[in-house]
Design a protein around this motif. Structure first.
Motif, PDB file in Angstrom:
ATOM      1  N   ASN A  56      39.952  50.141  30.471  1.00 31.75           N
ATOM      2  CA  ASN A  56      38.907  49.384  31.135  1.00 31.75           C
ATOM      3  C   ASN A  56      39.324  49.000  32.552  1.00 31.75           C
ATOM      4  O   ASN A  56      39.648  47.860  32.834  1.00 31.75           O
ATOM      5  CB  ASN A  56      38.560  48.133  30.315  1.00 31.75           C
ATOM      6  N   TRP A  57      39.325  49.959  33.443  1.00 32.58           N
ATOM      7  CA  TRP A  57      39.732  49.750  34.834  1.00 32.58           C
ATOM      8  C   TRP A  57      38.503  49.435  35.675  1.00 32.58           C
ATOM      9  O   TRP A  57      38.029  50.261  36.448  1.00 32.58           O
ATOM     10  CB  TRP A  57      40.451  50.993  35.349  1.00 32.58           C
ATOM     11  N   GLU A  58      37.982  48.244  35.543  1.00 34.34           N
ATOM     12  CA  GLU A  58      36.836  47.793  36.323  1.00 34.34           C
ATOM     13  C   GLU A  58      37.260  46.644  37.219  1.00 34.34           C
ATOM     14  O   GLU A  58      38.093  45.821  36.827  1.00 34.34           O
ATOM     15  CB  GLU A  58      35.708  47.333  35.396  1.00 34.34           C
ATOM     16  N   GLU A  59      36.651  46.589  38.391  1.00 36.18           N
ATOM     17  CA  GLU A  59      36.990  45.531  39.346  1.00 36.18           C
ATOM     18  C   GLU A  59      36.786  44.168  38.694  1.00 36.18           C
ATOM     19  O   GLU A  59      35.811  43.946  37.972  1.00 36.18           O
ATOM     20  CB  GLU A  59      36.116  45.674  40.587  1.00 36.18           C
ATOM     21  N   SER A  60      37.721  43.265  38.936  1.00 36.65           N
ATOM     22  CA  SER A  60      37.627  41.915  38.376  1.00 36.65           C
ATOM     23  C   SER A  60      36.421  41.187  38.942  1.00 36.65           C
ATOM     24  O   SER A  60      35.832  41.588  39.944  1.00 36.65           O
ATOM     25  CB  SER A  60      38.905  41.131  38.696  1.00 36.65           C
ATOM     26  N   GLU A 115      45.163  53.320  38.606  1.00 43.60           N
ATOM     27  CA  GLU A 115      44.533  53.914  37.433  1.00 43.60           C
ATOM     28  C   GLU A 115      45.053  55.331  37.217  1.00 43.60           C
ATOM     29  O   GLU A 115      45.198  55.778  36.080  1.00 43.60           O
ATOM     30  CB  GLU A 115      43.017  53.925  37.606  1.00 43.60           C
ATOM     31  N   MET A 159      41.284  52.543  41.821  1.00 44.85           N
ATOM     32  CA  MET A 159      41.329  51.254  41.136  1.00 44.85           C
ATOM     33  C   MET A 159      42.787  50.888  40.868  1.00 44.85           C
ATOM     34  O   MET A 159      43.579  51.723  40.428  1.00 44.85           O
ATOM     35  CB  MET A 159      40.548  51.325  39.821  1.00 44.85           C
ATOM     36  N   TYR A 196      41.979  43.302  38.799  1.00 46.64           N
ATOM     37  CA  TYR A 196      41.689  44.697  39.149  1.00 46.64           C
ATOM     38  C   TYR A 196      40.940  44.724  40.475  1.00 46.64           C
ATOM     39  O   TYR A 196      39.953  43.998  40.651  1.00 46.64           O
ATOM     40  CB  TYR A 196      40.843  45.362  38.059  1.00 46.64           C
ATOM     41  N   LYS A 211      39.457  47.372  43.748  1.00 44.77           N
ATOM     42  CA  LYS A 211      39.157  48.719  44.222  1.00 44.77           C
ATOM     43  C   LYS A 211      39.738  48.839  45.629  1.00 44.77           C
ATOM     44  O   LYS A 211      39.511  47.995  46.482  1.00 44.77           O
ATOM     45  CB  LYS A 211      37.653  48.975  44.252  1.00 44.77           C
TER      46      LYS A 211
END
Length: 155
Positions: free
Chosen positions: A28-32, A90, A130, A146, A148
Motif C-alpha cells: 500500500n504505497w499511497e501518499e500519506s 517503492e 513513491m 509516504y 511522492k
C-alpha cells in the motif's frame, strides 16, 4: 486424528491469511494524508507527526534539497534521544537510505504550530516515485510517512 488434521489445516490457513494481510500492507504505497495546522498544510499522521509540505506550491523533486519543518505531537517522555529518518523507494523497498539524523535535537526545541516540538531540517531523495519515510526517535520506529517524489521536468 481427524481433529488433529482439522487443527493443522486451521493453523496453516491462519498463517497464510496473516502473511497475505502483511503483504497487502507493504504493497500500500499511497501518499500519506494531508492535514492543516493553523495556516500550514502538512503531510503525515495528524496529531502524531508530519512536516510542512504543500504540493500546490512546492513539490518534492528528485535530487533537490529543500527545507522541511517537522512537527511531532508526543509526550515529553517519548521525545528522548535522536531523531532519524530512513527512506526507501517503492521500486527498492529493501534498500534504506538515511536522509536525516539529528542528535539529541529534542533537548533544544520547543512547541510550535500546536505540536509538542518541531525540528527544522533539509532533505533530499535521489529518485522520483513513491517513498516511505520511516521516522525514529531514540532508534524506535515512531511512524511512517509516504511521499511522492517528482521528476524535475514534471515539477
Amino acid at each position: 486424528m481427524f481433529t488433529a488434521k482439522r487443527l493443522l489445516f486451521f493453523v496453516f490457513l491462519s498463517i497464510t491469511m496473516l502473511a497475505a494481510c502483511s503483504n497487502k500492507q507493504e504493497a500500500n504505497w499511497e501518499e500519506s494524508e494531508f492535514f492543516d495546522v493553523g495556516m500550514y498544510k502538512m503531510i503525515g499522521t495528524e496529531n502524531k507527526i508530519g512536516f510542512i509540505y504543500n504540493p500546490d506550491h512546492l513539490l518534492f523533486v528528485e535530487n533537490q534539497v529543500n527545507k522541511y519543518m517537522w512537527h511531532i505531537w508526543a509526550n515529553k517522555e517519548e521525545l528522548q534521544g535522536d531523531f532519524k529518518v530512513l527512506a526507501s523507494s517503492e521500486d527498492k523497498p529493501d534498500e534504506k537510505i538515511e536522509i536525516l539524523n539529528l542528535k539529541s535535537e529534542f533537548d533544544y526545541l520547543s512547541p510550535n504550530n500546536e505540536a509538542t516540538t518541531h525540528i527544522p531540517s533539509q532533505m533530499i531523495l535521489p529518485e522520483s516515485g513513491m517513498w516511505k519515510l520511516e521516522t525514529y526517535i531514540n532508534d524506535q520506529l515512531f511512524d511512517e510517512i509516504y511521499v511522492k517524489v517528482w521528476k524535475e521536468e514534471e515539477a
